[in-house]
Design a protein around this motif. Structure first.
Motif, short mmCIF file in Angstrom:
data_model
loop_
_atom_site.label_atom_id
_atom_site.label_comp_id
_atom_site.label_asym_id
_atom_site.label_seq_id
_atom_site.Cartn_x
_atom_site.Cartn_y
_atom_site.Cartn_z
N SER A 1 0.85 -1.21 0.00
CA SER A 1 0.00 0.00 0.00
C SER A 1 0.88 1.25 0.00
O SER A 1 0.57 2.24 -0.67
CB SER A 1 -0.97 0.00 1.19
N TYR B 1 0.93 4.09 -2.93
CA TYR B 1 0.56 5.46 -2.58
C TYR B 1 1.73 6.45 -2.78
O TYR B 1 1.54 7.66 -2.67
CB TYR B 1 0.12 5.54 -1.11
N GLY C 1 -6.85 12.36 -1.13
CA GLY C 1 -6.43 11.30 -0.21
C GLY C 1 -7.47 10.95 0.83
O GLY C 1 -7.52 9.80 1.31
N ASN D 1 -9.84 7.53 1.13
CA ASN D 1 -9.68 6.19 1.74
C ASN D 1 -10.46 6.09 3.06
O ASN D 1 -11.05 5.06 3.37
CB ASN D 1 -8.21 5.73 1.84
N GLU D 2 -10.50 7.21 3.81
CA GLU D 2 -11.32 7.21 5.04
C GLU D 2 -12.80 7.17 4.68
O GLU D 2 -13.60 6.47 5.31
CB GLU D 2 -11.04 8.47 5.86
N GLY E 1 -14.10 6.51 -3.50
CA GLY E 1 -13.25 5.41 -3.95
C GLY E 1 -13.50 5.02 -5.40
O GLY E 1 -12.92 4.04 -5.89
N ASP F 1 -7.96 4.16 -3.53
CA ASP F 1 -8.48 4.31 -2.18
C ASP F 1 -9.52 3.24 -1.83
O ASP F 1 -9.76 2.96 -0.65
CB ASP F 1 -9.10 5.71 -2.00
N TYR F 2 -10.12 2.64 -2.87
CA TYR F 2 -11.18 1.66 -2.62
C TYR F 2 -10.63 0.36 -2.00
O TYR F 2 -11.10 -0.04 -0.94
CB TYR F 2 -11.93 1.41 -3.95
N SER G 1 -7.54 0.03 -0.68
CA SER G 1 -6.61 0.26 0.44
C SER G 1 -7.37 0.48 1.75
O SER G 1 -6.87 0.13 2.81
CB SER G 1 -5.65 1.42 0.15
N ALA G 2 -8.59 1.01 1.66
CA ALA G 2 -9.37 1.22 2.89
C ALA G 2 -9.63 -0.10 3.64
O ALA G 2 -9.28 -0.21 4.83
CB ALA G 2 -10.68 1.94 2.57
N THR H 1 -5.73 8.34 6.11
CA THR H 1 -5.10 9.37 5.27
C THR H 1 -3.71 9.77 5.78
O THR H 1 -2.80 9.96 4.97
CB THR H 1 -6.04 10.58 5.08
N PHE I 1 -1.35 7.49 4.20
CA PHE I 1 -1.12 7.92 2.81
C PHE I 1 0.02 8.96 2.81
O PHE I 1 0.93 8.91 1.98
CB PHE I 1 -2.44 8.50 2.27
#
Ligand code: CMC
Length: 378
Positions: A183, A187, A226, A229-230, A261, A315-316, A318-319, A333, A336
């Motif tokens: 990840s 990133y 960024g 992701n949250e 995402g 971000d989809y 990695s969350a 974030t 990131f």
């Protein structure tokens, strides 16, 4: 209106400069760092090697990596004055605000902070300092918020392991560590995205390295960048259970909501990084025996493709990876940031080495020229 006078809102399609750092190839759906495909880098290198590659332009030899890595490890320390200031950071502040403030304050404790823009070695030194201390700060901030004591950095650990250990006071299974390291690699860099462009704009004024990084952190925080992701994890939490994904997504689309995402300014047929992150996400889900997030992930993506033909971005996947590892959503974030420092720094260097002030123009659409009326006539 001639083509030259056309307003390009959001700078869509504008080629603002040349760069040798990375290439987003829309047609072939590939991303390369200094010519190497990111998938290849993820499978065969570590985040440290990638950070070195981005900064120096070539992958390190064993000896160069050892030097780079020991410089990073030696810089895992924070000035006592800064430690004191950190204690006053409000517990309920957003972790990205805390991190942005940390970097801004850190600059004042670096005696080299304002060295000449053209001193490449000093840029690299500053980058190494942030690669060493930003993970420390994030781990410290996370633990104090969950009521746990600080864990000292360990010289024997690389960046990912050390960060994980500082967060959870243990080192996980190798597969978990690899998913996290991947990840960070994915990133690390992504061409002229909003935060990188911000860093280049600040650098172009001949301002200093830390000002550029601080501004970039502010740009990265936004949910269109960024912060997504949250927002992805908040969405899964809001949906509640995987079988509600279809109805939830259809309803959100009906309300013209943006699904976090998904979508990308450059990639229109899918983000090249997703397949790699997804591979490690599915492995991690299997390892943890947790299929819930994979179900959310697949269900929402199916609706987005069917209804809008819009693909996920990095971000989809990695969350859920960060959730499965055990991070609280509000630290996604900041993680990131600890990776993107490498890409931002490479761009700051590149901008400084061949600088021209970045200063676009706009088409004025305000009131026509007029005279100031007397106070009693307003
Ligand atoms: N959900 C629903 N519809 C979308 C989405 C989405 N996520 N993304 C784009 N669209 C639609 C949008 O409504 C528009 O439709 P219409 O033409 O009918 O008005 C069309 O697709 C074009 O979208 P746009 O907003 O004009 O595209 P853009 O290039 O200006 O924006 C974006 C790109 C990333 C800001 C946008 O896709 C978005 O808001 N995505 C959600 C936030 C997100 O995931 N951000 C992370 C970006 S990638 C990683 C990173 O840089 O950090």
């Amino acid at each position: 209106m001639s083509d030259e006078e056309k307003v390009r809102k959001g700078l869509v399609g504008v080629i603002a400069d040349e760069s040798r750092v990375s290439s987003v190839m829309q047609a072939s759906n590939t991303l390369t760092y200094r010519g190497y495909s990111v998938g290849d880098l993820c499978d065969n290198t570590s985040f440290e090697e990638v950070a070195y590659l981005l900064l120096h332009g070539e992958l390190p030899t064993r000896l160069e990596l050892e030097k780079f890595s020991s410089a990073e490890r030696e810089n895992r320390n924070i000035d006592p004055g800064l430690w004191k200031a950190m204690q006053s950071f409000p517990m309920d502040s957003h972790p990205m605000d805390a991190l942005r403030s940390f970097i801004s304050l850190y600059a004042m404790y670096d005696t080299d902070a304002h060295l000449s823009q053209l001193d490449k070695a000093s840029y690299i030194k500053k980058t190494i300092k942030l690669l060493a201390t930003v993970p420390m700060f994030i781990a410290w901030d996370r633990r104090r918020r969950v009521g746990l004591p600080f864990v000292q950095p360990k010289q024997s650990f690389g960046i990912s392991e050390n960060f994980y250990n500082m967060c959870f006071a243990e080192v996980p299974k190798q597969e978990t560590m690899k998913a996290f390291d991947v990840s960070l690699i994915l990133y690390a860099e992504h061409s002229f995205n909003a935060s990188t462009f911000t860093a280049r704009v600040v650098t172009s004024t001949l301002s200093d390295y830390y000002s550029a990084i601080t501004a970039a952190v502010g740009a990265l925080k936004g949910p269109l960048h960024g912060g997504a992701n949250e927002a992805v994890m908040q969405m899964f939490d809001e949906i509640g259970s995987p079988e509600k994904s279809e109805a939830w997504t259809m309803d959100a689309l009906l309300q013209k909501k943006k699904i976090m995402g998904f979508g990308h300014r450059v990639y229109k047929n899918g983000d090249s990084r997703v397949a790699t992150m997804q591979k490690y996400f599915f492995k991690l889900a299997e390892l943890k025996g947790d299929t819930r997030y994979r179900s959310f992930y697949e269900n929402v993506a199916k609706v987005m493709l069917r209804e809008k033909n819009i693909h996920p971005n990095l971000d989809y996947p990695s969350a859920p990876v960060y959730r499965l590892i055990g991070f609280e959503t509000f630290f996604f974030t900041p993680i990131f940031v600890m990776s993107r420092i490498a890409g931002w720094s490479a761009h700051i260097l590149e901008q400084a080495e061949d600088n021209r002030l970045i200063r676009p123009i706009c088409k004025y659409s305000g009131a026509k020229e007029r005279s100031v009326p007397r106070m009693d006539a307003r």
